[in-house]
Design an enzyme around this catalytic site. Sequence first.
Site, PDB file in Angstrom:
ATOM      1  N   TYR A 191     -80.542   1.604 -29.917  1.00 44.49           N
ATOM      2  CA  TYR A 191     -81.031   2.380 -28.773  1.00 44.49           C
ATOM      3  C   TYR A 191     -82.107   3.303 -29.277  1.00 44.49           C
ATOM      4  CZ  TYR A 191     -78.089   5.570 -31.281  1.00 44.49           C
ATOM      5  OH  TYR A 191     -77.545   6.315 -32.296  1.00 44.49           O
TER       6      TYR A 191
ATOM      7  N   GLU B 131     -67.874  17.798 -67.594  1.00 43.60           N
ATOM      8  CA  GLU B 131     -68.652  16.651 -68.067  1.00 43.60           C
ATOM      9  C   GLU B 131     -69.804  17.067 -68.975  1.00 43.60           C
ATOM     10  OE1 GLU B 131     -69.121  13.361 -67.905  1.00 43.60           O
ATOM     11  OE2 GLU B 131     -67.202  12.897 -66.984  1.00 43.60           O
TER      12      GLU B 131
ATOM     13  N   LYS C 223     -70.384  13.543 -42.070  1.00 41.92           N
ATOM     14  CA  LYS C 223     -70.394  12.245 -41.383  1.00 41.92           C
ATOM     15  C   LYS C 223     -69.942  11.178 -42.380  1.00 41.92           C
ATOM     16  CE  LYS C 223     -73.247   9.336 -38.406  1.00 41.92           C
ATOM     17  NZ  LYS C 223     -74.551   9.107 -37.771  1.00 41.92           N
TER      18      LYS C 223
ATOM     19  N   THR D 111     -76.200  13.230 -35.047  1.00 43.59           N
ATOM     20  CA  THR D 111     -75.051  13.333 -35.948  1.00 43.59           C
ATOM     21  C   THR D 111     -75.423  13.177 -37.426  1.00 43.59           C
ATOM     22  OG1 THR D 111     -74.618  10.993 -35.622  1.00 43.59           O
ATOM     23  CG2 THR D 111     -73.386  12.532 -34.236  1.00 43.59           C
ATOM     24  N   ASP D 112     -76.584  12.570 -37.688  1.00 47.29           N
ATOM     25  CA  ASP D 112     -76.946  12.292 -39.096  1.00 47.29           C
ATOM     26  C   ASP D 112     -76.914  13.543 -39.964  1.00 47.29           C
ATOM     27  OD1 ASP D 112     -77.389   9.740 -38.190  1.00 47.29           O
ATOM     28  OD2 ASP D 112     -79.430   9.578 -38.942  1.00 47.29           O
TER      29      ASP D 112
ATOM     30  N   THR E  39     -78.578  11.137 -30.693  1.00 48.75           N
ATOM     31  CA  THR E  39     -78.047  10.054 -29.862  1.00 48.75           C
ATOM     32  C   THR E  39     -77.441  10.571 -28.572  1.00 48.75           C
ATOM     33  OG1 THR E  39     -77.668   8.699 -31.796  1.00 48.75           O
ATOM     34  CG2 THR E  39     -76.356   8.164 -29.866  1.00 48.75           C
TER      35      THR E  39
HETATM   36  N1  LIG Z   1     -75.602   9.431 -33.739  1.00 50.01           N
HETATM   37  C1  LIG Z   1     -76.776  10.037 -33.959  1.00 50.01           C
HETATM   38  O1  LIG Z   1     -77.008  11.064 -33.376  1.00 50.01           O
HETATM   39  C2  LIG Z   1     -77.715   9.404 -34.944  1.00 50.01           C
HETATM   40  C3  LIG Z   1     -79.157   9.789 -34.843  1.00 50.01           C
HETATM   41  N2  LIG Z   1     -79.928   9.045 -35.819  1.00 50.01           N
HETATM   42  C4  LIG Z   1     -79.414  11.256 -35.103  1.00 50.01           C
HETATM   43  O2  LIG Z   1     -78.876  11.819 -36.009  1.00 50.01           O
HETATM   44  O3  LIG Z   1     -80.199  11.843 -34.409  1.00 50.01           O
END
Ligand SMILES: NC(=O)C[C@H](N)C(=O)O
Length: 331
Positions: free
Chosen positions: A29, A288, A168, A95-96, A15
């Site tokens: 986006y 467990e 995340k 971020t994923d 992103t």
């Molecule tokens: N906020 C992000 O970067 C999400 C995006 N789907 C990615 O991980 O590339």
Amino acid sequence: QDKKPNVVVIGTGGTIAGAGASSVNTAAYQSAVVPVDKIIAAVPEISKIANVRGEQIFQIGSESFNDERLIKLGKRVSELLKQSDVDGIVITHGTDTIEETAYFLNLVLKSEKPVVVVGSMRPGTALGADGALNLYDAVLVAGSKEAAGKGTLVVMNDEIHSGRDVTKSNTFKVETFRSPYGPLGYVVENKLSFYRLPARPHTTQTEFDIDKISSLPRVDIVYNYGNVSRTAYDAFVAAGAKAIIHDGTGNGSVAEQIVPVLQEVRSKGVQVIRASRTGSGVVIRNGEQPDDKYDWVVTDDQNAQKARILAELALTRTNDPKELQKIMWKY
Ligand SMILES: NC(=O)C[C@H](N)C(=O)O
């Protein structure tokens, strides 16, 4: 005399390289469309704190990272870190899966120089876009002496996190990154401060070296829930998995109908590693389930996706479940 540090910014997409149709598109986006040089050029303030050059290695959403790409990225970072004219590295990343890439690099790089992974939750076209400041802060950290020897770091939303711990935690908020033990430090007003250090071995202190890794053994994750069946376990074993992360409920619990399935998986030579879908806390060995009796392994405090990275690396060193257990507890 130019005393600014030399920082290479490697672009992988995400992103932070995204663009929306309008300024109110904060969550809808297209990701991975803006070239890294353009992302850097959009933050001219960076030239005051570092000599920066960009390098585009991928242009992907981080959900599309795979082992091959991890290895390619790791090898390139390792190569750059050996250059005397490189003081630090920033990787722009979705971020994923930032947490997987950062943990991987934290375990395989053999350098004390700072490596910082950074992303954004909003594309650069959005009102309140977070990428520019995140990138500025990441370059500041990567060019600093303070960040050396602390392992691979993730800088987002004014915070410096250890690549080992960070995860995340929210789908859309800018304050999505969390570490169970808190961030290592802050970046605010052009100044970074560390408050704690990573306790687990990383980078130069590990037995994993990216220069010696050309492939990784397959490790898959099976998510658990009420009504879980054996279908996914069987499919992964048939596909050639060398270990299965059983992402169990609670303390890595195993449903009654899955206990014999995991015994069968293990009898085929595939490692069974119990993790917890709660995403935090320690999975207790012989708690467990009688892991000693079944020859299974447990994760420490790592979530399943981080356990997968560590298990893949561990399996390049050993196929003995006792040794594997030691590694799962060590890093
Ligand atoms: N906020 C992000 O970067 C999400 C995006 N789907 C990615 O991980 O590339």
